[in-house]
Design a protein around this motif. Sequence first.
Motif, mmCIF file in Angstrom:
data_model
loop_
_atom_site.group_PDB
_atom_site.id
_atom_site.type_symbol
_atom_site.label_atom_id
_atom_site.label_comp_id
_atom_site.label_asym_id
_atom_site.label_seq_id
_atom_site.Cartn_x
_atom_site.Cartn_y
_atom_site.Cartn_z
ATOM 1 N N ALA A 1 0.527 0.643 5.380
ATOM 2 C CA ALA A 1 -0.478 -0.163 6.078
ATOM 3 C C ALA A 1 0.152 -1.252 6.928
ATOM 4 C CB ALA A 1 -1.489 -0.766 5.077
ATOM 5 N N HIS B 1 0.714 -2.208 15.904
ATOM 6 C CA HIS B 1 0.930 -2.774 17.231
ATOM 7 C C HIS B 1 1.782 -4.043 17.183
ATOM 8 C CE1 HIS B 1 -2.442 -4.682 15.326
ATOM 9 N NE2 HIS B 1 -2.217 -5.735 16.068
ATOM 10 N N MET B 2 2.275 -4.405 15.992
ATOM 11 C CA MET B 2 3.082 -5.621 15.872
ATOM 12 C C MET B 2 4.532 -5.251 15.582
ATOM 13 S SD MET B 2 0.814 -8.177 13.562
ATOM 14 C CE MET B 2 -0.970 -8.239 13.683
ATOM 15 N N PRO C 1 -6.921 -4.548 18.123
ATOM 16 C CA PRO C 1 -5.793 -3.865 18.769
ATOM 17 C C PRO C 1 -5.739 -2.371 18.451
ATOM 18 C CG PRO C 1 -5.061 -5.913 17.779
ATOM 19 C CD PRO C 1 -6.473 -5.701 17.314
ATOM 20 N N ASN C 2 -6.210 -2.002 17.249
ATOM 21 C CA ASN C 2 -6.167 -0.591 16.881
ATOM 22 C C ASN C 2 -7.211 0.248 17.603
ATOM 23 O OD1 ASN C 2 -3.996 -0.423 15.180
ATOM 24 N ND2 ASN C 2 -5.160 -0.989 13.359
ATOM 25 N N HIS D 1 -6.865 -9.710 15.139
ATOM 26 C CA HIS D 1 -5.442 -9.374 15.169
ATOM 27 C C HIS D 1 -5.139 -7.962 14.699
ATOM 28 C CE1 HIS D 1 -4.293 -13.427 16.182
ATOM 29 N NE2 HIS D 1 -4.967 -13.898 15.152
ATOM 30 N N VAL D 2 -6.047 -7.366 13.919
ATOM 31 C CA VAL D 2 -5.724 -6.062 13.335
ATOM 32 C C VAL D 2 -6.665 -4.958 13.826
ATOM 33 C CG1 VAL D 2 -5.506 -4.767 11.170
ATOM 34 C CG2 VAL D 2 -4.699 -7.126 11.295
ATOM 35 N N PHE E 1 0.826 -1.198 0.000
ATOM 36 C CA PHE E 1 0.000 0.000 0.000
ATOM 37 C C PHE E 1 0.865 1.255 0.000
ATOM 38 C CE2 PHE E 1 -2.627 -3.332 1.477
ATOM 39 C CZ PHE E 1 -3.918 -3.010 1.098
ATOM 40 N N GLU F 1 -10.893 7.438 10.987
ATOM 41 C CA GLU F 1 -9.563 8.006 10.834
ATOM 42 C C GLU F 1 -8.561 6.928 10.418
ATOM 43 O OE1 GLU F 1 -7.463 9.505 14.355
ATOM 44 O OE2 GLU F 1 -5.832 8.780 13.083
ATOM 45 N N GLN F 2 -8.723 5.740 10.965
ATOM 46 C CA GLN F 2 -7.762 4.684 10.658
ATOM 47 C C GLN F 2 -7.950 4.097 9.268
ATOM 48 O OE1 GLN F 2 -8.262 2.142 14.034
ATOM 49 N NE2 GLN F 2 -6.710 3.227 15.208
ATOM 50 N N ALA G 1 -0.417 8.653 13.129
ATOM 51 C CA ALA G 1 -0.171 7.274 13.554
ATOM 52 C C ALA G 1 1.095 7.169 14.394
ATOM 53 C CB ALA G 1 -0.048 6.375 12.330
ATOM 54 N N GLY G 2 2.096 7.963 14.041
ATOM 55 C CA GLY G 2 3.361 7.868 14.750
ATOM 56 C C GLY G 2 3.284 8.649 16.061
ATOM 57 N N PHE H 1 0.997 -3.158 10.392
ATOM 58 C CA PHE H 1 0.233 -3.313 11.622
ATOM 59 C C PHE H 1 1.006 -2.604 12.737
ATOM 60 C CE2 PHE H 1 -0.577 -7.389 9.215
ATOM 61 C CZ PHE H 1 -1.706 -6.897 8.598
ATOM 62 N N LYS I 1 1.772 4.985 24.094
ATOM 63 C CA LYS I 1 1.823 3.962 23.050
ATOM 64 C C LYS I 1 2.270 4.562 21.726
ATOM 65 C CE LYS I 1 1.279 -0.303 22.261
ATOM 66 N NZ LYS I 1 2.090 -1.235 22.999
ATOM 67 N N HIS I 2 1.831 5.802 21.475
ATOM 68 C CA HIS I 2 2.220 6.424 20.206
ATOM 69 C C HIS I 2 3.299 7.453 20.423
ATOM 70 C CE1 HIS I 2 -0.852 4.465 17.768
ATOM 71 N NE2 HIS I 2 -1.498 4.426 18.892
ATOM 72 N N ASP J 1 -7.037 0.364 5.318
ATOM 73 C CA ASP J 1 -5.822 -0.145 4.678
ATOM 74 C C ASP J 1 -5.259 -1.372 5.400
ATOM 75 O OD1 ASP J 1 -5.837 1.655 2.680
ATOM 76 O OD2 ASP J 1 -3.942 2.627 3.179
ATOM 77 N N GLU J 2 -5.201 -1.288 6.730
ATOM 78 C CA GLU J 2 -4.602 -2.403 7.480
ATOM 79 C C GLU J 2 -5.457 -3.666 7.339
ATOM 80 O OE1 GLU J 2 -2.956 -1.841 11.436
ATOM 81 O OE2 GLU J 2 -2.737 0.288 11.017
#
Lengths: 384, 286
Positions: free
Chosen positions: A84, A88-89, B203-204, B199-200, A80, B177-178, A383-384, A86, B285-286, B181-182
């Motif tokens: 994209a 949290h991984m 968690p988000n 799994h995706v 992508f 917002e997310q 995201a970061g 993950f 976390k971020h 894509d994931e």
Amino acid sequence: MEIQLSGISKQFGQFKALNNVDLTIQSGELLALLGPSGSGKTTLLRIIAGLEIADIGSVYFDGVDMANTLLRERQIGFVFQHYALFKHMTLCENVSFGLRVKTRAFRRSSAAIRARADELLKLVQLGGLEDRYPHQLSGGQRQRVALARALAIDPKVLLLDEPFGALDAKVRKELRQWLRDLHQQTGVTTVFVTHDQEEALELADRVVIMQKGEIAQLGSVDQVYKQPASPLVFDFLGDSNIIAAQLRGDAVHVGDAAIGPYPSTANTAALDEGAVDVYVRPSDLRIADAEQVGIKVVVKSIQRTGPIVRAEVSFSACTFGQSHSTLRVELPHLHHDVPRFQIDATLRLRLMQFSVFAPQTITPVREQLSAPILIGQKRERLAG
Amino acid sequence: MRPSTQTTIIKVTGHSAISEGKLTRWALTTIALSFLVLFLLLPLFTVFAEALRNGWQTYGKALSDADGLAAIKLTVIASAIAVPLNLIFGVAAAWSIAKFEFRGKVLLTTLIDLPFSVSPVVTGLIFVLMFGASGWAAPLLDNTNIQILFALPGIVLVSIFVTFPFIARELIPLMQEQGSDEEQAALSLGANGWQTFWHVTLPNIRWGLLYGVLLCNARAMGEFGAVSVVSGHIRGETNTLPLHVEILYNEYNFAAAFAMASILACLALVTLAIKAVLEKGHGLKH
């Protein structure tokens, strides 16, 4: 794996994204889908992947219709534009995801999965970073993780959506070379979407140039560059000068000067005699020797930008007096002609290579594509 | 005097282009703080002060009263049913609104907010009209001998209705917002729908989800109006905690009323505390 698209059309509301597109992607080739934004290139890529379904038309993988094959069954490596990954991984978990979600019968042991992930991370030159998280990486590194993750499932085809779009120029160049090498190593059929003609020409075996949901031209890099099928293609592949000219017999005349024979190609329809437009790249203009035919011009301005010297010249009034009155010329900065480009100097230029098209009523304006993709940067920051 | 005047002038010129003057800032802060103290801190303090006015023993006795314990139990049971159901609904609604395009999406988004705009008393009355002796569902209920009004099912139903929007509202902007894509990446890697969610997606959204659940729970336990209409106020049977507080208060049993109220207040404080911790954790976390 050979991919065949036949009669693909797709509409979003009133907007026709794709209009009856036929395309065959040869097994093992590296193909670029090139075009301005809104030309349908990303939609086409997503249809191949199964992320979008075409309104009309079929997608065949090695002759098998994919209409009833779900995205997750197609065994496609999709990269992508904004990675994209993950979030949290760890990198290892990201790369091994495709191996871990397999049903028990097909799943390898966790040690084997771990080993494969390590191997792939080494392949993308990120060995030793297995336990990092995506937000700890640079954009270029993230993109390589995304590639490793896509390669993990041994994809039959690798699809990349503007893979380097959100990266800075230097990293982009490095990754291009790297992707080229990787493709040679793996030999996986690879299709990538880009709006950067330089990227497409440098990386791909063949280029598909898209325009308003249709294929404007398909060919090898050399073919599309040297024999563009239309003014739009010519314009899209680089800077262009347009000169109004006359076609008389087999010769193209600019004013009194017969600049050369009409370059007939298989791609263009034969032109009638009379008014035509000559398209020439700034880098294909040189000073003519005394015995050579040339167009008389006067130097208006000179600009030195590192390796390239750019000059703007205008036609001398006696030769020519029409609308497209200035030309841009580009020379390598060490070229022996450079000293002769002095303001107000009168020179004769020859066209080393050019294309001829029927006159256009409107001059195509090259789209501004160098603007950074802000959405991507914003999302990444959040995201970061 | 002179130096201070000078400083003021410099500050005003220095800041005027980008922010308010000193006076305005001071006034705004004072107004905000006095409202905070007057309308939030003081009442909270009063609840605990009144509850403990006659000492810890009276407080303990009030809490261990059989009717009081029954009210606490009922409140916990009702929330324990309502919150998980709204969790499922909230995730499903947020998922469909954020990730799919379908007809009636705008209508669904608007409808989710309905419980916010309807008065809780009206909500209670709606359920009385539906399940009461002469309500729409009366024949069916009579035949099957199911008691909804003035019993646990009624209380659970109105609690669900009132707390309907909390989780969905929390998740929709987050999931929008997310983007997807994931999820698409996970699907292209061969994951099935459930694996992708587990799994995706989950968690988000976990922090937003937890926060939504907390808010939902706090409201479910604290709801008065709608529950009051459908509960029937049967002591020790259909009185929830807020209803029990009211009854005690009406009987001039202030110590017990405030003791019960202090439990609700504690619940609110714990919710706030967890929320603060979550937000900090989320930030880290971020």
